[in-house]
Every structure is written in structure tokens, then in C-alpha cells.
Design a protein around this motif. Structure first.
Motif, PDB file in Angstrom:
ATOM      1  N   LEU A  72     -32.630  52.092   7.446  1.00 34.40           N
ATOM      2  CA  LEU A  72     -33.321  52.190   6.166  1.00 34.40           C
ATOM      3  C   LEU A  72     -33.043  51.005   5.243  1.00 34.40           C
ATOM      4  O   LEU A  72     -33.866  50.682   4.389  1.00 34.40           O
ATOM      5  N   TYR A  76     -35.939  49.235   3.214  1.00 33.92           N
ATOM      6  CA  TYR A  76     -35.854  49.163   1.758  1.00 33.92           C
ATOM      7  C   TYR A  76     -35.954  47.715   1.285  1.00 33.92           C
ATOM      8  O   TYR A  76     -36.695  47.402   0.343  1.00 33.92           O
ATOM      9  N   TRP A  91     -40.056  54.904  -2.193  1.00 34.61           N
ATOM     10  CA  TRP A  91     -40.199  55.049  -0.744  1.00 34.61           C
ATOM     11  C   TRP A  91     -38.913  55.567  -0.131  1.00 34.61           C
ATOM     12  O   TRP A  91     -38.932  56.446   0.739  1.00 34.61           O
ATOM     13  N   THR A  94     -38.392  59.324  -0.681  1.00 32.27           N
ATOM     14  CA  THR A  94     -39.266  60.108   0.195  1.00 32.27           C
ATOM     15  C   THR A  94     -38.795  60.025   1.632  1.00 32.27           C
ATOM     16  O   THR A  94     -38.762  61.032   2.353  1.00 32.27           O
ATOM     17  N   ALA A  95     -38.430  58.819   2.064  1.00 26.72           N
ATOM     18  CA  ALA A  95     -37.986  58.624   3.456  1.00 26.72           C
ATOM     19  C   ALA A  95     -36.751  59.446   3.760  1.00 26.72           C
ATOM     20  O   ALA A  95     -36.656  60.097   4.810  1.00 26.72           O
ATOM     21  N   ASP A  98     -37.766  63.158   4.095  1.00 22.89           N
ATOM     22  CA  ASP A  98     -38.561  63.423   5.296  1.00 22.89           C
ATOM     23  C   ASP A  98     -37.712  63.294   6.561  1.00 22.89           C
ATOM     24  O   ASP A  98     -37.799  64.125   7.472  1.00 22.89           O
ATOM     25  N   ILE A  99     -36.901  62.255   6.620  1.00 19.91           N
ATOM     26  CA  ILE A  99     -36.067  62.051   7.805  1.00 19.91           C
ATOM     27  C   ILE A  99     -35.004  63.144   7.900  1.00 19.91           C
ATOM     28  O   ILE A  99     -34.697  63.635   8.991  1.00 19.91           O
ATOM     29  N   TYR A 137     -40.210  55.857  11.141  1.00 18.83           N
ATOM     30  CA  TYR A 137     -40.546  56.021   9.725  1.00 18.83           C
ATOM     31  C   TYR A 137     -40.646  54.663   9.034  1.00 18.83           C
ATOM     32  O   TYR A 137     -41.589  54.409   8.274  1.00 18.83           O
ATOM     33  N   VAL A 138     -39.693  53.807   9.271  1.00 17.96           N
ATOM     34  CA  VAL A 138     -39.686  52.482   8.641  1.00 17.96           C
ATOM     35  C   VAL A 138     -40.910  51.674   9.061  1.00 17.96           C
ATOM     36  O   VAL A 138     -41.494  50.940   8.262  1.00 17.96           O
ATOM     37  N   GLN A 142     -44.882  57.811  11.249  1.00 17.10           N
ATOM     38  CA  GLN A 142     -43.986  58.884  10.852  1.00 17.10           C
ATOM     39  C   GLN A 142     -44.060  60.102  11.756  1.00 17.10           C
ATOM     40  O   GLN A 142     -43.247  61.004  11.657  1.00 17.10           O
TER      41      GLN A 142
END
Length: 214
Positions: A72, A76, A91, A94-95, A98-99, A137-138, A142
């Protein structure tokens, strides 16, 4: 910012971990009480999930956090350069959430693999899944990827989102019944409805698999 967000969204409270460690230690030494009856010498052989109260062990969780932070960080930094700090921070929030939810969906399969084989292969599978989830995700992809845990032909992350959506619908009704009829009635109703919804959702799995293939 990064570490705080990950900690807030993906990891359980350290105090609870210490309590669980004490329960296990007592049981291993034959010191038994209600809260540790199912552990070690107090209840015979227990599954890995029971021994760890369904939570990923500290060492494995720590290694997963290192993987997450490394992956991440890059995402980022890239978004901070291209979109600015505000967008990048949004972001990241949220990430992390979600992760974290996708990781939580891996836990049952982790313990199933541990019980079926040994802890080391279960750890390696879990850490590999965490890296895949974070990297997908990155990169902007997703959804479920190759090798992600499947539950009844449905990816674990998809099932988790379905459960979250179901709970969002049922929660107000459960609260209403609890206020009008009491907690026992609310719990009984929730179990009955949960079982019915679960059966219905299970019937959707073949159609989901067919559409995913298409």
C-alpha cells in the motif's frame, strides 16, 4: 497515517489478544475455568480455530501487516504524486477497509487448511492471498483473482460483500424487534431469517459460477 489506518481497519485489539494468550497458557497448565473450558488440557484437543478464537495468530497477522504496508505504501505514494495528498489519503482509507474485509473472509479457509495439514502451509497460503489481494487492489483490479479462497463456487471477498449487504438490510429490523419484543426474540428471529437467507444465497452459487465464466 498508513500504519494507523491499517491498524484501525484490519487488526484486532491487542488487549483481547493478551487475554486470549492468558487463557491458552492457563489451559496448557491445566488451570481451567468457564472461559477456557474448550482449550488444551481443559477440553482435550481443539481445532486451531477454537484455540485462537477464530483470529489469525499474532505472528501471521504481523507478517500480513508487513506485506500490506509494503504494497500500500507504493500505491499511496503513486496516488499522492498524481492526485495529491487528499485524494491519496481518501484512497488509502477505502483500501484499508476493503482489503481488511477481504482478509477477514479468508480466515475460515486458513483454519480449515491448518486442521487438514499443518500451520506452516496454512500460513504460506494466507500470506500469499494477502499479497494478491493488496496487489490487485493497488493495480485497480479489486475483484477476485487466481487462487483466492472459494466458498461454494463464490469468491470469499464476494461472499463477504453479500453478507455485509444482507446485514445492512436486516439490522434495522433486528433492532426494531429487540426494542418491541426483547433481545431473545430478536436473536431467535435473526437466526431463523439468517438460515433462510443463507439457503437462498447458496442456491445462487451455480448461476454465479456460470455468469463468472461467461
Amino acid at each position: 497515517m498508513l500504519s494507523a489506518t491499517l491498524t484501525a481497519n484490519a487488526w484486532y485489539n491487542i488487549n483481547q489478544s493478551q487475554i486470549d494468550d492468558n487463557k491458552r497458557r492457563d489451559a496448557d497448565h491445566g488451570i481451567c475455568y468457564d472461559a477456557n473450558r474448550h482449550r488444551g488440557q481443559c477440553g482435550g484437543k481443539a481445532s486451531a480455530k477454537d484455540r485462537f478464537d477464530g483470529k489469525i495468530p499474532d505472528w501471521t497477522a504481523g507478517e500480513a501487516r508487513k506485506i500490506l504496508v509494503d504494497v500500500l505504501k507504493a500505491g499511496y505514494a503513486s496516488r499522492q504524486r498524481s492526485q495529491g495528498k487528499g485524494q491519496a489519503s481518501q484512497w488509502l482509507n477505502t483500501a484499508a477497509g476493503d482489503i481488511g474485509r477481504q482478509m477477514a473472509a479468508l480466515e475460515p479457509e486458513y483454519f480449515r487448511r491448518w486442521d487438514a495439514s499443518d500451520r506452516n502451509p496454512a500460513d504460506q497460503w494466507y500470506l500469499g492471498q494477502v499479497r494478491q489481494i493488496a496487489e490487485r487492489y493497488v493495480s485497480g483490479h479489486q475483484g477476485p483473482g487466481q487462487g483466492e479462497a472459494m466458498i461454494g463456487q463464490v469468491p470469499a471477498a464476494t461472499r463477504q460483500r453479500a453478507e455485509d449487504a444482507t446485514f445492512a438490510v436486516l439490522e434495522p429490523l433486528i433492532q426494531r424487534i429487540e426494542k418491541s419484543q426483547g433481545q431473545a426474540s430478536a436473536v431467535s428471529w435473526a437466526r431463523e431469517v439468517g438460515g433462510a437467507v443463507g439457503s437462498g444465497v447458496k442456491n445462487l452459487a451455480p448461476e454465479y459460477a456460470q455468469r463468472a465464466k461467461a
